[in-house]
Structure formats: structure tokens, C-alpha cells
Design a protein around this motif. Structure first.
Motif, PDB file in Angstrom:
ATOM      1  N   TYR A 185       0.701  -1.169  -0.098  1.00 47.16           N
ATOM      2  CA  TYR A 185      -0.038   0.074  -0.119  1.00 47.16           C
ATOM      3  C   TYR A 185       0.684   1.390  -0.018  1.00 47.16           C
ATOM      4  O   TYR A 185       0.200   2.312  -0.129  1.00 47.16           O
ATOM      5  N   LYS A 186       2.174   1.173   0.018  1.00 48.84           N
ATOM      6  CA  LYS A 186       2.937   2.324   0.102  1.00 48.84           C
ATOM      7  C   LYS A 186       2.892   3.442  -0.855  1.00 48.84           C
ATOM      8  O   LYS A 186       3.204   4.586  -0.524  1.00 48.84           O
ATOM      9  N   ASP A 187       2.576   3.070  -2.017  1.00 47.64           N
ATOM     10  CA  ASP A 187       2.339   3.990  -3.036  1.00 47.64           C
ATOM     11  C   ASP A 187       0.767   4.665  -2.873  1.00 47.64           C
ATOM     12  O   ASP A 187       0.540   5.561  -3.879  1.00 47.64           O
ATOM     13  N   SER A 188       0.007   4.176  -2.173  1.00 46.15           N
ATOM     14  CA  SER A 188      -1.496   4.772  -2.134  1.00 46.15           C
ATOM     15  C   SER A 188      -1.739   5.474  -0.853  1.00 46.15           C
ATOM     16  O   SER A 188      -2.995   5.801  -0.581  1.00 46.15           O
ATOM     17  N   VAL A 189      -0.749   5.620   0.089  1.00 49.65           N
ATOM     18  CA  VAL A 189      -0.706   6.496   1.115  1.00 49.65           C
ATOM     19  C   VAL A 189       0.174   7.376   1.353  1.00 49.65           C
ATOM     20  O   VAL A 189       1.331   7.277   0.680  1.00 49.65           O
ATOM     21  N   VAL A 190       0.264   8.469   2.271  1.00 56.04           N
ATOM     22  CA  VAL A 190       1.443   9.271   2.652  1.00 56.04           C
ATOM     23  C   VAL A 190       1.896   8.866   3.860  1.00 56.04           C
ATOM     24  O   VAL A 190       1.420   8.920   4.997  1.00 56.04           O
ATOM     25  N   ASP A 191       3.002   8.418   3.830  1.00 56.97           N
ATOM     26  CA  ASP A 191       3.857   8.042   4.794  1.00 56.97           C
ATOM     27  C   ASP A 191       4.495   9.398   5.785  1.00 56.97           C
ATOM     28  O   ASP A 191       5.344  10.062   4.957  1.00 56.97           O
ATOM     29  N   LEU A 192       4.052   9.665   6.936  1.00 58.88           N
ATOM     30  CA  LEU A 192       4.396  10.913   7.803  1.00 58.88           C
ATOM     31  C   LEU A 192       5.627  10.458   8.666  1.00 58.88           C
ATOM     32  O   LEU A 192       6.159  11.275   9.290  1.00 58.88           O
ATOM     33  N   GLY A 193       6.210   9.296   8.464  1.00 59.47           N
ATOM     34  CA  GLY A 193       7.147   8.971   9.388  1.00 59.47           C
ATOM     35  C   GLY A 193       6.926   8.421  10.742  1.00 59.47           C
ATOM     36  O   GLY A 193       5.820   8.281  11.250  1.00 59.47           O
ATOM     37  N   PRO A 194       7.832   8.256  11.773  1.00 55.99           N
ATOM     38  CA  PRO A 194       7.640   7.640  13.018  1.00 55.99           C
ATOM     39  C   PRO A 194       6.989   8.806  13.888  1.00 55.99           C
ATOM     40  O   PRO A 194       7.175   9.748  14.042  1.00 55.99           O
ATOM     41  N   ASN A 195       6.067   8.084  14.666  1.00 52.93           N
ATOM     42  CA  ASN A 195       5.482   8.912  15.752  1.00 52.93           C
ATOM     43  C   ASN A 195       5.768   8.344  16.859  1.00 52.93           C
ATOM     44  O   ASN A 195       5.859   8.670  18.213  1.00 52.93           O
ATOM     45  N   LEU A 196       6.582   7.269  17.154  1.00 48.32           N
ATOM     46  CA  LEU A 196       7.332   6.539  18.266  1.00 48.32           C
ATOM     47  C   LEU A 196       8.436   5.611  17.813  1.00 48.32           C
ATOM     48  O   LEU A 196       8.256   4.918  16.918  1.00 48.32           O
ATOM     49  N   THR A 197       9.670   5.713  18.425  1.00 48.28           N
ATOM     50  CA  THR A 197      10.752   4.823  18.036  1.00 48.28           C
ATOM     51  C   THR A 197      11.060   4.110  19.243  1.00 48.28           C
ATOM     52  O   THR A 197      10.611   4.299  20.427  1.00 48.28           O
ATOM     53  N   GLY A 198      11.756   3.171  19.041  1.00 47.32           N
ATOM     54  CA  GLY A 198      12.086   2.197  19.963  1.00 47.32           C
ATOM     55  C   GLY A 198      11.364   0.970  20.568  1.00 47.32           C
ATOM     56  O   GLY A 198      11.463   0.213  21.523  1.00 47.32           O
ATOM     57  N   ALA A 199      10.247   0.825  19.581  1.00 43.39           N
ATOM     58  CA  ALA A 199       9.331  -0.294  19.839  1.00 43.39           C
ATOM     59  C   ALA A 199      10.231  -1.701  19.541  1.00 43.39           C
ATOM     60  O   ALA A 199      11.166  -1.606  18.700  1.00 43.39           O
ATOM     61  N   GLN A 200       9.762  -2.651  19.935  1.00 50.23           N
ATOM     62  CA  GLN A 200      10.500  -3.773  19.767  1.00 50.23           C
ATOM     63  C   GLN A 200       9.662  -5.027  19.985  1.00 50.23           C
ATOM     64  O   GLN A 200       8.624  -5.380  20.814  1.00 50.23           O
ATOM     65  N   ASN A 201       9.801  -6.076  19.085  1.00 50.60           N
ATOM     66  CA  ASN A 201       9.254  -7.447  19.384  1.00 50.60           C
ATOM     67  C   ASN A 201      10.264  -8.171  19.995  1.00 50.60           C
ATOM     68  O   ASN A 201      11.552  -7.966  19.674  1.00 50.60           O
ATOM     69  N   GLY A 202       9.660  -9.541  20.483  1.00 55.27           N
ATOM     70  CA  GLY A 202      10.906 -10.342  21.077  1.00 55.27           C
ATOM     71  C   GLY A 202      10.156 -11.374  21.719  1.00 55.27           C
ATOM     72  O   GLY A 202       9.038 -11.705  21.769  1.00 55.27           O
ATOM     73  N   ILE A 203      11.024 -12.391  22.199  1.00 54.55           N
ATOM     74  CA  ILE A 203      10.443 -13.343  23.249  1.00 54.55           C
ATOM     75  C   ILE A 203      11.168 -13.011  24.719  1.00 54.55           C
ATOM     76  O   ILE A 203      12.084 -12.671  24.809  1.00 54.55           O
ATOM     77  N   ALA A 204       9.917 -13.017  25.803  1.00 58.78           N
ATOM     78  CA  ALA A 204      10.244 -12.483  26.836  1.00 58.78           C
ATOM     79  C   ALA A 204       9.892 -13.242  28.029  1.00 58.78           C
ATOM     80  O   ALA A 204       9.592 -14.556  27.744  1.00 58.78           O
TER      81      ALA A 204
END
Length: 227
Positions: free
Chosen positions: A43-62
Motif C-alpha cells: 500500500y505504500k504508493d497509495s498512502v502518505v507516510d508521515l514517518g515515525p510517531n514512536l521509536t524504540g518499539a520492539q518485538n521479542g520473546i520475553a
């Protein structure tokens, strides 16, 4: 600012398509580049990407901090060799399946999928009894505010080095509603900010009330979005 805002809760693919086809004006929820990257590519060509609103998010096994393991590569027979997961179609669920292929020590391990709610209930029950539990974890999430948890090191970088949450707008929003577009473009906050709101909501506070509480406590940050 006086706008009447309608919030729709949608599956990830529908969220992207709604912004792309103009049914929604924007979204502040997409996780990139790994978790929802494949859908974003569609969908990237059909939307306007305004960039990050939050950095440092992370997926993992905890795991809870009382467990004596610090890395995915160290897992052996903890928690009956079961990783407690969430919805089958979630990005982190697929990443965990990839970890089974990459980490030889996870041979024989399985992932038990259900729902995010069911996973957090099991987590709370295990911690109350100080039992072993290995689970799919991500930040921001209120569970990292409520419990003493640790994300396991991921030396093979299967779960991704770090994620950003981005803002998207529909094409044409800037022309139709420039003030709304500017707020979406300016919106940003920190991991701890989002987790504090999520924690209140997990304790039964209505989302609008939790949001208002945060706004009242962070006037300078909010002013930077709307100045």
C-alpha cells in the motif's frame, strides 16, 4: 481542536486498505519495518507516510525477571518448551515461528497461539505463582509497566533490531484538512508515554479518559503537536 473524530478498530490489512482507499483519513498504528512491513509494501504508493510517531518499539520473546535465562539461544526446557503466543496471524507470531527454524536449541519447542488477552492472563497467573513462562512480548505494552519482565537477547536478530510506529495519511488529506494533516504529521511521543496510557486502560479506565489524563499531564508535548 474541536473535531468530531471517529476511531475504527480494524484488522491490520483492513487498516492499511482503509487509508489507501480513502475510507479513513489516517492511522497512527502501523509497525515498521518488520512487523507489518510486508503489508505496507502493498500500500505504500497509495498512502502518505508521515514517518515515525514512536521509536524504540520492539518485538521479542520475553520472560519474567525471576527466570534464569537471558537469551533465546539459552532456552532449553523452560516452561515445558512452550512459548505462549497471541493471535495466529500476528506479525510477532510469524517471527517466533522463524526463530524455531533459526535457533537449533528450539528444536522440539512449540508456540501456543490464542489471543493477546489470553496471553496476558496466563502471564499474570504465572507471575502470581512465580512459575516459568516464555511468551511473545513487545514494547510498548502495559505488561512491561505492570510486571518485572525482560526481553531475551536475540543474537540471530530474528525478531528485528527495533521497530518504529508510524503515522499514515490518505492522499489528499493535506489539501482537504491541512490542520488535521499537520497534527498527524507532528504527533510523536515516547515508549513510556504510550505504556502509561495502556496501563490505565488495562485497569479499566476508558480510552478517552486515559488519553485526557495523559494530555493534562503533558501540555508542552501536546502544544508541540498543535502549535
Amino acid at each position: 481542536l474541536g473535531y468530531d473524530v471517529k476511531i475504527s478498530y480494524l484488522d491490520v490489512a483492513v487498516m492499511f486498505s482503509a487509508v489507501a482507499n480513502g475510507e479513513a483519513d489516517g492511522s497512527v498504528a502501523p509497525w515498521l519495518p518488520i512487523t507489518q512491513g510486508a503489508i505496507f509494501e502493498q500500500y505504500k504508493d497509495s498512502v502518505v507516510d508521515l514517518g515515525p510517531n514512536l521509536t524504540g518499539a520492539q518485538n521479542g520473546i520475553a520472560v519474567p525477571t525471576y527466570m534464569d535465562v537471558d537469551s533465546i539461544a539459552e532456552l532449553s526446557d523452560e516452561a515445558g518448551q512452550v512459548i505462549t503466543g497471541i493471535e495466529p496471524g500476528a506479525g510477532i507470531t510469524g517471527l517466533t515461528e522463524e526463530a524455531f527454524e533459526v535457533y537449533e536449541n528450539l528444536a522440539g519447542w512449540t508456540q501456543k497461539t490464542s489471543s493477546t488477552g489470553a496471553m496476558t492472563v496466563e502471564l499474570g497467573q504465572a507471575i502470581a505463582k512465580e512459575e516459568e513462562i516464555v511468551f511473545t512480548g513487545w514494547t510498548p505494552h502495559w505488561m512491561f509497566e505492570r510486571y518485572d519482565l525482560k526481553m531475551l537477547e536475540d543474537p540471530e536478530n530474528v525478531m528485528g533490531a527495533g521497530e518504529t510506529i508510524v503515522s499514515l495519511a490518505r492522499i489528499g488529506l493535506e489539501e482537504d484538512m491541512p490542520e488535521v494533516y499537520k497534527v498527524l504529521d507532528n504527533f510523536n511521543w515516547e515508549l513510556e508515554d504510550m505504556q502509561s496510557v495502556m496501563l490505565e486502560m488495562s485497569e479499566g479506565v476508558a480510552p478517552e479518559v486515559a488519553a485526557r489524563n495523559w494530555i493534562d499531564a503533558n501540555p508542552d508535548k501536546v502544544e508541540s503537536w498543535i502549535e
